[in-house]
Structure formats: structure tokens, C-alpha cells
Write a protein that holds these residues in place. Structure first.
Motif, mmCIF file in Angstrom:
data_model
loop_
_atom_site.group_PDB
_atom_site.id
_atom_site.type_symbol
_atom_site.label_atom_id
_atom_site.label_comp_id
_atom_site.label_asym_id
_atom_site.label_seq_id
_atom_site.Cartn_x
_atom_site.Cartn_y
_atom_site.Cartn_z
ATOM 1 N N SER A 1 -8.152 14.199 -2.243
ATOM 2 C CA SER A 1 -8.466 14.064 -0.820
ATOM 3 C C SER A 1 -7.997 12.686 -0.333
ATOM 4 O O SER A 1 -7.828 11.767 -1.138
ATOM 5 C CB SER A 1 -9.965 14.232 -0.597
ATOM 6 N N PRO A 2 -7.779 12.529 0.966
ATOM 7 C CA PRO A 2 -7.262 11.251 1.484
ATOM 8 C C PRO A 2 -8.149 10.047 1.160
ATOM 9 O O PRO A 2 -7.631 8.977 0.825
ATOM 10 C CB PRO A 2 -7.184 11.475 2.991
ATOM 11 N N TRP A 3 -9.460 10.209 1.236
ATOM 12 C CA TRP A 3 -10.328 9.064 0.965
ATOM 13 C C TRP A 3 -10.311 8.686 -0.507
ATOM 14 O O TRP A 3 -10.355 7.502 -0.847
ATOM 15 C CB TRP A 3 -11.760 9.323 1.439
ATOM 16 N N SER A 4 -10.218 9.659 -1.420
ATOM 17 C CA SER A 4 -10.166 9.329 -2.847
ATOM 18 C C SER A 4 -8.813 8.731 -3.216
ATOM 19 O O SER A 4 -8.727 7.869 -4.095
ATOM 20 C CB SER A 4 -10.491 10.551 -3.702
ATOM 21 N N ARG A 5 -7.756 9.173 -2.524
ATOM 22 C CA ARG A 5 -6.439 8.580 -2.747
ATOM 23 C C ARG A 5 -6.429 7.131 -2.296
ATOM 24 O O ARG A 5 -5.867 6.266 -2.967
ATOM 25 C CB ARG A 5 -5.399 9.376 -1.963
ATOM 26 N N ARG A 6 -7.090 6.861 -1.169
ATOM 27 C CA ARG A 6 -7.180 5.488 -0.674
ATOM 28 C C ARG A 6 -7.953 4.607 -1.652
ATOM 29 O O ARG A 6 -7.553 3.477 -1.928
ATOM 30 C CB ARG A 6 -7.842 5.467 0.694
ATOM 31 N N ILE A 7 -9.040 5.130 -2.211
ATOM 32 C CA ILE A 7 -9.819 4.364 -3.195
ATOM 33 C C ILE A 7 -8.981 4.086 -4.434
ATOM 34 O O ILE A 7 -9.006 2.973 -4.979
ATOM 35 C CB ILE A 7 -11.121 5.105 -3.550
ATOM 36 N N TYR B 1 0.839 -1.204 0.000
ATOM 37 C CA TYR B 1 0.000 0.000 0.000
ATOM 38 C C TYR B 1 0.875 1.256 0.000
ATOM 39 O O TYR B 1 0.642 2.189 -0.767
ATOM 40 C CB TYR B 1 -0.931 0.006 1.216
ATOM 41 N N ASP C 1 1.097 3.954 -3.073
ATOM 42 C CA ASP C 1 0.752 5.340 -2.778
ATOM 43 C C ASP C 1 1.935 6.260 -3.115
ATOM 44 O O ASP C 1 1.753 7.296 -3.773
ATOM 45 C CB ASP C 1 0.356 5.486 -1.311
#
Length: 114
Positions: free
Chosen positions: A65-71, A47, A51
Motif C-alpha cells: 500500500s502507498p503508506w507502507s511503501r512510504r514507511i 526519495y 522508491d
């Protein structure tokens, strides 16, 4: 090992037990178990590498944004997993082990049972 790793390990072992109880040969269960173990072990480092690679290569990822980067990282991981799985299946097919075929036969035979 944290709590979620224990849950993942438990779910993987239950899934392997289900495969074995459905009649999948033991060597296939061991191979699938090895793939699960590799995925569990490489989850954190992989991961971070994905990233870092995405941030380094693509400027727009830095602004996400952090959540879209995680997706996005999860989607890249799933793509890598699908490619890796196909590579492993084709490699095993060279040695006469057809895991998708065996799983399909087991599924069809379990549906035919009364």
C-alpha cells in the motif's frame, strides 16, 4: 520552495544556532550545516530514486500500500543517512575533527553547570 521546506530550513538553522550557543566550534557547525543542506536538497530526488529502485528490484514492493511503501522508503533513507553520517564522521576523524566526541564533551559540560 514550498512552506515545509521553509520550516525545515528554519528548524535546521535553529538547531545550528543551538549547537553554536552550546560552544561547538564554528567549523563543526558549518560541517553539520552542510550535511543538513545536502539532506534538504536531496530529499525529493533521493526519495524518488529509492522508491524506483525498490519497485524495480523487489516485486513485493509493487504490491504494498502507498503508506507502507512510504514507511519503507523512509526506513531505507534513515539507514542511508546513518551510514553516510558514520562515513563523514570517520573521514573527519582522519583530519582530527571528532564531532561525536566534541558533542559528548559539550553535553557533559552543560550538565555539570549549576
Amino acid at each position: 520552495m514550498d512552506r515545509m521546506d521553509g520550516v525545515r530550513l528554519l528548524l535546521a538553522s535553529v538547531l545550528l544556532l543551538v549547537f553554536y550557543s552550546l560552544g561547538l566550534p564554528l567549523q563543526y557547525v558549518v560541517i553539520i550545516g552542510f550535511m543538513f543542506l545536502v539532506l534538504l536538497v536531496l530529499r525529493g530526488p533521493f526519495y524518488r530514486k529509492v522508491d524506483g529502485f525498490l519497485v524495480q528490484r523487489f516485486a513485493f514492493v509493487r504490491r504494498m500500500s502507498p503508506w507502507s511503501r512510504r514507511i519503507l522508503v523512509i526506513l531505507v533513507f534513515l539507514l542511508f543517512y546513518l551510514i553516510f553520517k558514520q562515513f563523514v564522521y570517520e573521514f573527519l576523524k582522519l583530519f582530527g575533527i571528532d564531532i561525536p566526541g566534541v558533542l559528548m564533551e559539550l553535553t557533559e559540560s552543560s550538565n555539570a553547570r549549576p
